[in-house]
Structures are given as structure tokens and as C-alpha cells.
Design an enzyme around this catalytic site. Sequence first.
Site, PDB file in Angstrom:
ATOM      1  N   LYS A 135       0.844  -1.189   0.000  1.00 19.33           N
ATOM      2  CA  LYS A 135       0.000   0.000   0.000  1.00 19.33           C
ATOM      3  C   LYS A 135       0.886   1.247   0.000  1.00 19.33           C
ATOM      4  O   LYS A 135       1.724   1.427   0.895  1.00 19.33           O
ATOM      5  CB  LYS A 135      -0.899   0.015   1.231  1.00 19.33           C
ATOM      6  CG  LYS A 135      -1.920  -1.106   1.286  1.00 19.33           C
ATOM      7  CD  LYS A 135      -3.047  -0.883   0.307  1.00 19.33           C
ATOM      8  CE  LYS A 135      -4.169  -1.881   0.514  1.00 19.33           C
ATOM      9  NZ  LYS A 135      -5.308  -1.632  -0.395  1.00 19.33           N
ATOM     10  N   GLU A 164      -1.993  -0.305  -8.851  1.00 16.05           N
ATOM     11  CA  GLU A 164      -3.448  -0.329  -8.706  1.00 16.05           C
ATOM     12  C   GLU A 164      -3.956   1.014  -8.198  1.00 16.05           C
ATOM     13  O   GLU A 164      -3.378   1.587  -7.273  1.00 16.05           O
ATOM     14  CB  GLU A 164      -3.832  -1.450  -7.737  1.00 16.05           C
ATOM     15  CG  GLU A 164      -5.318  -1.595  -7.502  1.00 16.05           C
ATOM     16  CD  GLU A 164      -5.614  -2.647  -6.441  1.00 16.05           C
ATOM     17  OE1 GLU A 164      -6.745  -2.635  -5.917  1.00 16.05           O
ATOM     18  OE2 GLU A 164      -4.718  -3.460  -6.121  1.00 16.05           O
ATOM     19  N   LYS A 177     -14.326  -6.743  -6.393  1.00 14.83           N
ATOM     20  CA  LYS A 177     -14.606  -7.048  -4.995  1.00 14.83           C
ATOM     21  C   LYS A 177     -16.083  -7.389  -4.838  1.00 14.83           C
ATOM     22  O   LYS A 177     -16.951  -6.724  -5.413  1.00 14.83           O
ATOM     23  CB  LYS A 177     -14.231  -5.864  -4.096  1.00 14.83           C
ATOM     24  CG  LYS A 177     -12.735  -5.617  -4.019  1.00 14.83           C
ATOM     25  CD  LYS A 177     -12.404  -4.420  -3.154  1.00 14.83           C
ATOM     26  CE  LYS A 177     -10.892  -4.231  -3.044  1.00 14.83           C
ATOM     27  NZ  LYS A 177     -10.538  -2.985  -2.319  1.00 14.83           N
TER      28      LYS A 177
END
Length: 348
Positions: free
Chosen positions: A160, A215, A262
Site C-alpha cells: 500500500k 493499482e 470485490k
Amino acid sequence: MQITVKTFTVHKRFPLTISRGTTAQTTNLWLKIESEGIEGWGEASPFSVIKGTSINPEKLQQELEKIIPTLEKFNPLQRQQIETVLLENNLNSSLRAAIDTALHDWLGKKVGLPLWKLWGLNCDCIVPTSVTISISSPEKAVERVKNWLNFMDAKLLKIKLGSPDGIEADKAMIVAIREATPHIPLTVDANGGWNIKNAIYMSDWLATQNVKYIEQPLEVGDEGNLPQLYQRSHLPIFVDESCFKSQDIIKLSPYVHGINIKLMKAGGLTEVMRVIAIAKACKLQIMYGCYSDSSLANTAMCHLAPYADYLDLDSHFNLIDDPFQGVTLEEGKLMLNNLPGLGVKKLN
């Protein structure tokens, strides 16, 4: 059919920090659909994609309870009619996901087959799941990597980035992780934490660090800069927060290389399958992700894992009190069982 819902709170072993903030625990909903003596289970995990916003699980439950009397008039096999009601009532996507998942679980149990067998899928081609390293200092990032490696044979790390301290802090994290584990490939998720200038710069720099793709480099609402980034980026671009459902793919497909699907965003396994079909028609790569989902939701997504190029279904491994047991882990891969439906059991 009869529908019941209850909340449960799960706590993270390691708090997760992304560009929008930090979470240490979440309260999710466990939904059960009962008909003909068979129970189907689903999970709703509250989530938000905009910084500074949140969803109250109590309000989610209230929203769901208002529509339960209407839904209970249907048979679990009437999924098309049920979906129409959910969409007409603008039900939150995570609630739609819980209902749709429970209907699929019920069907699998009704016919006595796990969903992956019902759909004729090949579990031998499921790729290893990545594990997530949240935004932190370089030292803590390396420590988290070591914790994961002590837990499992991780084949892919998802880092992240989008630190509030800027791209130099992002670079310092990557350098430290690369020095500690030069052999493990990385993916990077900025969660919309970069502007176009920084996204272009980081795509160049990350291409030298054994990174497979970036991403959601740009924040939601900044999709207009994707064409410029697509032309300049040295790495494939995946979108997550910018792509919820199948209708979003067409407008994004010329400027991205892949999408993150998701369950909670899509609103159920039915819509996930539509997203997969359109993404493949657009020649996009596919990954699956999760929020603070338990084994219940992640197992549901794993039944469609044979379609995925990348998996990031690791949230349940970071829970100290996951109330469910479903998909298991072997050599970095998620393994489904032969139990009917989702194949998920309640612990305790």
C-alpha cells in the site's frame, strides 16, 4: 423464505493503513436465508472509497430490515426477481452482496454441490494470493513482511502506497522491502493517493523494483487523467475504487490493463460473473480483492478464483477472531473444499 441478520465485529491482528486512513476493527453483517430446512449464508462488509466518509453498520442493518418483508415473499430460486427488487430499492451494494451470496450458498446446498463444481470450474488453476503490507515506516513494513513470511509461504506482496508523507516515503518503503525480500515480486496499490504527476513518476521508478502493476494510482473522480497515465506508464494499470460494476468497465477499458473485482462493490456473485465476462471480452486482466471481510465473503469469491489472474483475498488471515472457517491455505494458495454451497462453517 425467511431472512435473519446479525452483526459481528472482527479485529485485525495488524491495523491496516492505506492512503485514506487506518482500520483496526470492523462490524460486519451475517445474513441467513432459510427455506426448505436449508440455510444459505452471506456477509456484508461496510466500506467506503472516499476519504473522510464511512458507513454505519447499524444503518446498513436498518436498511436491510426494511426490505426483508418484501424479499421473504420470494423463493430462493427466484434470483432474477430478487435482484430486480434490490436494484429498484437502491440497496447498498454490500447488502446486495450478502443476499446474493446467501442465495448461491442455498442453491449449492440444495443440490449438494460446492459452487465451483456447480459452475464446472477447475481449482487446479487458482493462482497464489498476495498478502498486504500497509503504509508505515520502512522498518515496520519490513517487520510486517517477516510476519507474513513466518505465517505462510507468500508468493506475492501487495504494498500500500500513497503515503500522506509523499512519494519519498513511498519509495523508502519499497526500497526497504526490496532489500529484505529481493526474490518476491510486488504489486502496488496507491488507493488513489497520487496525482497524475506523481503517478507518472512512480510508474517509471517502480518499474525498476520488480513490481508487476500499479493499482488505483489516481483518486476517484480523476479518471480523466487515466489516458495520459496509460500512455506514459511503464507498468500495467489496474483500477479498483473507480470500477464497481460491469457497466463501469466499457468506459475504462481503453485506458487500463486490469480491474480489481470485490464482492462488496459488485453487489454479489451474480454481478461478479458479469464483470468477469465483460472484462475478459475487453481483454483486461482480472484480480479479486477484499475489504475487512471474514472467511465467509472471501471463500465466496474464491469459488470464482479460477477466472482470476491475481488474487488478493487475505483479509481473513489478519483477523484474530474470524467467526467462520472456509477456504484454507496451502503453499500460498487458497484451497476450496468439497462441502456443498460455499463450504463455510461457523466456529464455536
